[in-house]
Design a protein around this motif. Structure first.
Motif, PDB file in Angstrom:
ATOM      1  N   ASN A 108     -22.858  97.465 -31.356  1.00  0.00           N
ATOM      2  CA  ASN A 108     -24.159  97.070 -30.831  1.00  0.00           C
ATOM      3  C   ASN A 108     -25.139  98.227 -31.053  1.00  0.00           C
ATOM      4  O   ASN A 108     -25.038  99.259 -30.396  1.00  0.00           O
ATOM      5  CB  ASN A 108     -24.025  96.741 -29.340  1.00  0.00           C
ATOM      6  N   TYR A 109     -26.080  98.033 -31.987  1.00  0.00           N
ATOM      7  CA  TYR A 109     -26.966  99.127 -32.370  1.00  0.00           C
ATOM      8  C   TYR A 109     -28.287  99.069 -31.614  1.00  0.00           C
ATOM      9  O   TYR A 109     -28.835  98.004 -31.373  1.00  0.00           O
ATOM     10  CB  TYR A 109     -27.242  99.087 -33.883  1.00  0.00           C
ATOM     11  N   GLN A 110     -28.764 100.239 -31.257  1.00  0.00           N
ATOM     12  CA  GLN A 110     -30.099 100.392 -30.714  1.00  0.00           C
ATOM     13  C   GLN A 110     -30.816 101.454 -31.538  1.00  0.00           C
ATOM     14  O   GLN A 110     -30.199 102.141 -32.344  1.00  0.00           O
ATOM     15  CB  GLN A 110     -30.017 100.776 -29.239  1.00  0.00           C
ATOM     16  N   SER A 111     -32.128 101.574 -31.337  1.00  0.00           N
ATOM     17  CA  SER A 111     -32.936 102.456 -32.177  1.00  0.00           C
ATOM     18  C   SER A 111     -33.656 103.522 -31.370  1.00  0.00           C
ATOM     19  O   SER A 111     -34.055 103.291 -30.233  1.00  0.00           O
ATOM     20  CB  SER A 111     -34.002 101.646 -32.931  1.00  0.00           C
ATOM     21  N   ILE A 112     -33.804 104.681 -31.995  1.00  0.00           N
ATOM     22  CA  ILE A 112     -34.683 105.736 -31.515  1.00  0.00           C
ATOM     23  C   ILE A 112     -35.664 106.016 -32.652  1.00  0.00           C
ATOM     24  O   ILE A 112     -35.240 106.286 -33.777  1.00  0.00           O
ATOM     25  CB  ILE A 112     -33.886 107.011 -31.160  1.00  0.00           C
ATOM     26  N   ILE A 113     -36.943 105.922 -32.382  1.00  0.00           N
ATOM     27  CA  ILE A 113     -37.950 106.191 -33.404  1.00  0.00           C
ATOM     28  C   ILE A 113     -38.416 107.638 -33.251  1.00  0.00           C
ATOM     29  O   ILE A 113     -38.860 108.042 -32.172  1.00  0.00           O
ATOM     30  CB  ILE A 113     -39.156 105.237 -33.299  1.00  0.00           C
ATOM     31  N   SER A 114     -38.289 108.400 -34.311  1.00  0.00           N
ATOM     32  CA  SER A 114     -38.727 109.797 -34.299  1.00  0.00           C
ATOM     33  C   SER A 114     -39.583 110.044 -35.539  1.00  0.00           C
ATOM     34  O   SER A 114     -39.081 109.956 -36.661  1.00  0.00           O
ATOM     35  CB  SER A 114     -37.520 110.741 -34.284  1.00  0.00           C
ATOM     36  N   GLU A 115     -40.872 110.282 -35.335  1.00  0.00           N
ATOM     37  CA  GLU A 115     -41.822 110.499 -36.433  1.00  0.00           C
ATOM     38  C   GLU A 115     -41.740 109.383 -37.470  1.00  0.00           C
ATOM     39  O   GLU A 115     -41.819 109.625 -38.676  1.00  0.00           O
ATOM     40  CB  GLU A 115     -41.593 111.867 -37.089  1.00  0.00           C
ATOM     41  N   TYR A 122     -28.376 104.084 -33.242  1.00  0.00           N
ATOM     42  CA  TYR A 122     -27.227 104.670 -32.575  1.00  0.00           C
ATOM     43  C   TYR A 122     -26.394 103.561 -31.967  1.00  0.00           C
ATOM     44  O   TYR A 122     -26.892 102.458 -31.700  1.00  0.00           O
ATOM     45  CB  TYR A 122     -27.648 105.701 -31.520  1.00  0.00           C
ATOM     46  N   CYS A 123     -25.117 103.818 -31.775  1.00  0.00           N
ATOM     47  CA  CYS A 123     -24.251 102.888 -31.055  1.00  0.00           C
ATOM     48  C   CYS A 123     -23.354 103.674 -30.117  1.00  0.00           C
ATOM     49  O   CYS A 123     -23.037 104.843 -30.356  1.00  0.00           O
ATOM     50  CB  CYS A 123     -23.437 102.006 -32.005  1.00  0.00           C
ATOM     51  N   VAL A 124     -22.997 103.038 -29.027  1.00  0.00           N
ATOM     52  CA  VAL A 124     -22.218 103.677 -27.959  1.00  0.00           C
ATOM     53  C   VAL A 124     -20.885 102.960 -27.828  1.00  0.00           C
ATOM     54  O   VAL A 124     -20.836 101.730 -27.762  1.00  0.00           O
ATOM     55  CB  VAL A 124     -22.990 103.619 -26.615  1.00  0.00           C
ATOM     56  N   LYS A 125     -19.812 103.739 -27.803  1.00  0.00           N
ATOM     57  CA  LYS A 125     -18.471 103.165 -27.659  1.00  0.00           C
ATOM     58  C   LYS A 125     -17.689 103.986 -26.637  1.00  0.00           C
ATOM     59  O   LYS A 125     -17.668 105.214 -26.716  1.00  0.00           O
ATOM     60  CB  LYS A 125     -17.730 103.169 -29.005  1.00  0.00           C
ATOM     61  N   GLY A 126     -17.055 103.303 -25.712  1.00  0.00           N
ATOM     62  CA  GLY A 126     -16.182 103.979 -24.759  1.00  0.00           C
ATOM     63  C   GLY A 126     -16.866 104.345 -23.450  1.00  0.00           C
ATOM     64  O   GLY A 126     -18.057 104.103 -23.247  1.00  0.00           O
ATOM     65  N   GLY A 134     -24.616 112.037 -37.507  1.00  0.00           N
ATOM     66  CA  GLY A 134     -24.235 111.639 -38.866  1.00  0.00           C
ATOM     67  C   GLY A 134     -24.730 110.241 -39.158  1.00  0.00           C
ATOM     68  O   GLY A 134     -25.908 109.941 -38.981  1.00  0.00           O
ATOM     69  N   SER A 135     -23.859 109.372 -39.567  1.00  0.00           N
ATOM     70  CA  SER A 135     -24.193 107.965 -39.798  1.00  0.00           C
ATOM     71  C   SER A 135     -23.567 107.115 -38.705  1.00  0.00           C
ATOM     72  O   SER A 135     -22.353 107.168 -38.482  1.00  0.00           O
ATOM     73  CB  SER A 135     -23.662 107.499 -41.156  1.00  0.00           C
ATOM     74  N   SER A 136     -24.392 106.301 -38.056  1.00  0.00           N
ATOM     75  CA  SER A 136     -23.893 105.429 -36.995  1.00  0.00           C
ATOM     76  C   SER A 136     -23.063 104.272 -37.552  1.00  0.00           C
ATOM     77  O   SER A 136     -22.387 103.566 -36.804  1.00  0.00           O
ATOM     78  CB  SER A 136     -25.056 104.873 -36.172  1.00  0.00           C
ATOM     79  N   TYR A 189     -22.763 107.501 -31.440  1.00  0.00           N
ATOM     80  CA  TYR A 189     -22.900 107.762 -32.875  1.00  0.00           C
ATOM     81  C   TYR A 189     -24.377 107.639 -33.246  1.00  0.00           C
ATOM     82  O   TYR A 189     -24.974 106.568 -33.076  1.00  0.00           O
ATOM     83  CB  TYR A 189     -22.075 106.767 -33.679  1.00  0.00           C
ATOM     84  N   LEU A 190     -24.951 108.712 -33.760  1.00  0.00           N
ATOM     85  CA  LEU A 190     -26.387 108.772 -34.018  1.00  0.00           C
ATOM     86  C   LEU A 190     -26.687 109.062 -35.490  1.00  0.00           C
ATOM     87  O   LEU A 190     -26.140 110.014 -36.060  1.00  0.00           O
ATOM     88  CB  LEU A 190     -27.016 109.863 -33.140  1.00  0.00           C
ATOM     89  N   ASP A 191     -27.558 108.254 -36.086  1.00  0.00           N
ATOM     90  CA  ASP A 191     -28.035 108.536 -37.441  1.00  0.00           C
ATOM     91  C   ASP A 191     -28.857 109.823 -37.480  1.00  0.00           C
ATOM     92  O   ASP A 191     -29.466 110.218 -36.484  1.00  0.00           O
ATOM     93  CB  ASP A 191     -28.977 107.418 -37.918  1.00  0.00           C
TER      94      ASP A 191
END
Length: 282
Positions: free
Chosen positions: A3-10, A16-20, A29-31, A50-52
């Motif tokens: 389940n991916y969500q987004s953070i907008i930076s510039e 990013y996705c969260v597990k556990g 690295g790569s989500s 896990y964050l792009d």
């Protein structure tokens, strides 16, 4: 399915996705790629985020070099930390991402409880890369070398047909340098992973070549888990880390004897045990 969500930076759309559940471990690295490497067992103990970074997302505009400096990556991590409301977390960097994790931890130590550095050389200078290749030539088995010669012969054509995925093609064709099982084909690990070669070329070719993790660790007192693979020819030899010895009381160095570049994938039981023990004791 993640389940991916987004953070907008510039303008960069960093997924990013969260597990556990449990103590948060932020994996830079790569989500898409990194959730494929770690075992489900770890999610019973920790919350992996896990964050792009900018090298794994489509650019929002035509880029200039100042758009993808290591400082920019560090500030993206800090933006993510604020949004995710992380106050006392562990940061994890694998391969080149170890440089990102260490730079963040140095700049924002007040938020970092521990650092996990996996399968990196101390520097990514051209000298060191040449040294790693020489080590492969001098020490790899004849069968491993034969497999490498077979696989690498396809690289030029791969890149010609699909130049934007040059980084991915290289990672796949370097399998005999990357895995204990030198016949392993990692292509499926890279399915759906976007790569921005302009960003990756700068970070791996310049930013990581200018830094030395051993020098950074000498002035850093938080607990560090340093994981290395005995058969990781990409960043070989493990003796590059010999100066990190018992005098570094905050560093736990673990060499995984039946792993290449990805011990969390290649020796999951041993990796999980070592990591969980360290997390509980440090």
């Amino acid at each position: 399915m993640n389940n991916y969500q987004s953070i907008i930076s510039e303008g960069f759309d960093l997924k990013y996705c969260v597990k556990g559940q449990g103590q948060p471990i932020l994996v830079i690295g790569s989500s898409v790629y990194y959730p494929r490497l770690f075992s489900e067992n770890l999610y019973k103990h920790f919350q992996f985020i896990y964050l792009d970074h900018r090298g794994f997302v489509k650019p929002p505009r035509s880029l200039k070099q100042e758009d993808y400096t290591l400082d920019k990556i560090v500030e993206d991590i800090e933006t993510a930390r604020q949004l995710l409301q992380l106050k006392d977390f562990i940061i994890l960097g694998h391969s080149g991402h170890a440089f990102m994790a260490m730079e963040y931890a140095k700049k924002y130590p007040q938020y970092v409880q521990k650092v996990i550095l996996l399968n990196s050389a101390p520097t990514n200078s051209q000298d060191r890369q040449n040294q790693s290749f020489s080590f492969f030539t001098e020490t790899a088995s004849a069968e491993r070398k034969k497999q490498f010669e077979h696989d690498i012969a396809f690289l030029e054509n791969d890149i010609h047909n699909d130049p934007e995925r040059r980084f991915v093609h290289m990672c796949i064709r370097m399998g005999a340098h990357s895995f204990y099982d030198y016949t392993f084909n990692a292509a499926s690990m890279w399915d759906g992973v976007y790569t921005n070669m302009e960003v990756i070329d700068y970070l791996w070719g310049i930013a990581f070549a200018e830094r030395n993790l051993i020098q950074s660790m000498a002035h850093f007192d938080k607990p560090i888990f340093l994981g290395l693979g005995r058969y990781d020819y990409l960043v070989a030899p493990v003796s590059l880390w010999d100066s990190i010895d018992y005098s570094y009381e905050n560093v736990k160095k673990v060499i995984f004897e039946k792993s290449g570049h990805n011990p969390m994938f290649e020796e999951p039981d041993t990796f999980d045990r070592e990591l969980i023990d360290w997390m509980n004791e440090s």
